[in-house]
Design an enzyme around this catalytic site. Structure first.
Site, short mmCIF file in Angstrom:
data_model
loop_
_atom_site.label_atom_id
_atom_site.label_comp_id
_atom_site.label_asym_id
_atom_site.label_seq_id
_atom_site.Cartn_x
_atom_site.Cartn_y
_atom_site.Cartn_z
N SER A 159 41.70 45.11 43.71
CA SER A 159 41.45 45.52 42.80
C SER A 159 41.41 46.35 41.72
O SER A 159 42.20 47.27 41.18
CB SER A 159 41.65 43.74 42.21
OG SER A 159 41.06 43.91 41.07
N HIS B 117 28.92 45.11 33.12
CA HIS B 117 28.90 45.17 34.34
C HIS B 117 28.10 45.37 35.21
O HIS B 117 27.71 46.71 35.52
CB HIS B 117 30.41 46.21 34.62
CG HIS B 117 31.32 45.42 34.43
ND1 HIS B 117 32.18 44.95 34.67
CD2 HIS B 117 32.95 46.30 34.15
CE1 HIS B 117 32.72 43.88 34.21
NE2 HIS B 117 33.51 45.47 33.88
N LYS C 288 36.05 43.78 38.23
CA LYS C 288 37.34 43.18 38.88
C LYS C 288 36.52 42.27 39.80
O LYS C 288 37.29 41.42 40.74
CB LYS C 288 37.86 43.87 39.81
CG LYS C 288 38.31 45.08 38.99
CD LYS C 288 38.85 45.39 37.89
CE LYS C 288 39.84 44.07 37.97
NZ LYS C 288 40.85 44.07 35.93
#
Length: 289
Positions: A132, A102, A42
């Site tokens: 988020s 990620h 995010k």
């Protein structure tokens, strides 16, 4: 799809189904022309993915309709039942690969460093990431139930949510940015002057584009344009995987939304957490426009 629990792989919390394919992620073979987009979740991953895909295609927006963003920029760690895994998709690609990940610096497959691959890292202020990510946890069914915002808030600071500690992630990449082939970009800078940051990315990947093409890329990658574009807004994902009625994948795309969610007390606790976590780095963030 049920909400599977978090599992731990190589010391990092990860989504349960992703853990099943972890061995293939670890031995993934990078190629010299691979480009990785890496973020803590995010933090502008999809935004940067769309920008880079356009840069590599010289701003030709027709080429971005060849598939959804998650098909054009496959997610290395992705693995859910009955769907092609990120490693499988990437291994089958014959053209230049842009790879989403990620992973914290210490868990990136060694082959990326051996091949000296370019990495674009995007970092975002943690208060907006927290908010988020909480909304995303709710709508993306492959995640465990996030619980209350208070519970998720604590999990974020403790580093027990998927992909672990935000602070260790951003600091790890910041620390090696000059030793490796890494461009470190801030989400807030992208909001402030998108064209400047697009130009920075273009230079990094050695694509010299004229000003009108840079402007075209800018216009195609505004939040409004991407939110309305089914090739970038994840609306083509089945609702059993992402439920957009709970929260849209592309929600606000602003800096400072955290003020609508954190209480005064939570903000003070979070500031104390940041003071502790960031005391050993010169990395700083902006928390409002």
């Amino acid at each position: 799809m049920s909400r599977p629990p978090i599992k731990i792989v190589s010391g990092m919390p990860i989504l349960g189904p992703f853990a099943e394919n972890w061995a293939n992620v670890q031995v993934f073979q990078a190629r010299e022309d691979d480009i990785m987009i890496n973020t803590y979740p995010k933090s502008g991953t999809t935004w940067m993915s769309e920008i880079l895909d356009l840069i590599l295609n010289s701003g030709d927006t027709r080429k971005t309709t060849r598939g959804a963003i998650y098909e054009r920029v496959p997610f290395l760690e992705f693995a859910v039942p009955n769907v092609a895994k990120g490693t499988e998709i990437l291994n089958s690609m014959e053209t230049q690969r842009v790879i989403k990940s990620h992973l914290p610096i210490e868990l990136v497959p060694q082959s990326f460093w051996e091949k000296n691959c370019k990495v674009i890292y995007v970092a975002r202020n943690p208060k907006d990431v927290l908010v988020s990510y909480y909304h995303f946890y709710q709508m993306a069914i492959v995640h465990p139930d996030p619980g209350t915002f208070e519970e998720f808030f604590q999990g974020f600071m403790d580093g027990t949510i998927a992909f672990g500690s935000w602070s260790q992630h951003v600091k790890g990449w910041w620390k090696i940015r000059q030793q490796k082939n890494v461009l470190y970009i801030f989400y807030e800078d992208m909001l402030e002057d998108p064209k400047r940051e697009i130009k920075k990315v273009s230079k990094f990947v050695e694509k010299d584009l004229p000003d009108d093409v840079l402007e075209k890329i800018h216009q195609h990658t505004t939040f409004k344009a991407m939110k309305e574009n089914k090739m970038s807004n994840y609306s083509t994902i089945p609702s059993s995987v992402m439920d957009h009625t709970i929260s849209p994948f592309m929600r606000k795309g602003v800096c400072g939304d955290w003020k609508n969610h954190l209480t005064v007390a939570q903000n003070e606790i979070f500031d104390a957490y940041l003071e502790r976590e960031m005391s050993d780095t010169d990395l700083t963030f902006r928390f409002q426009d």
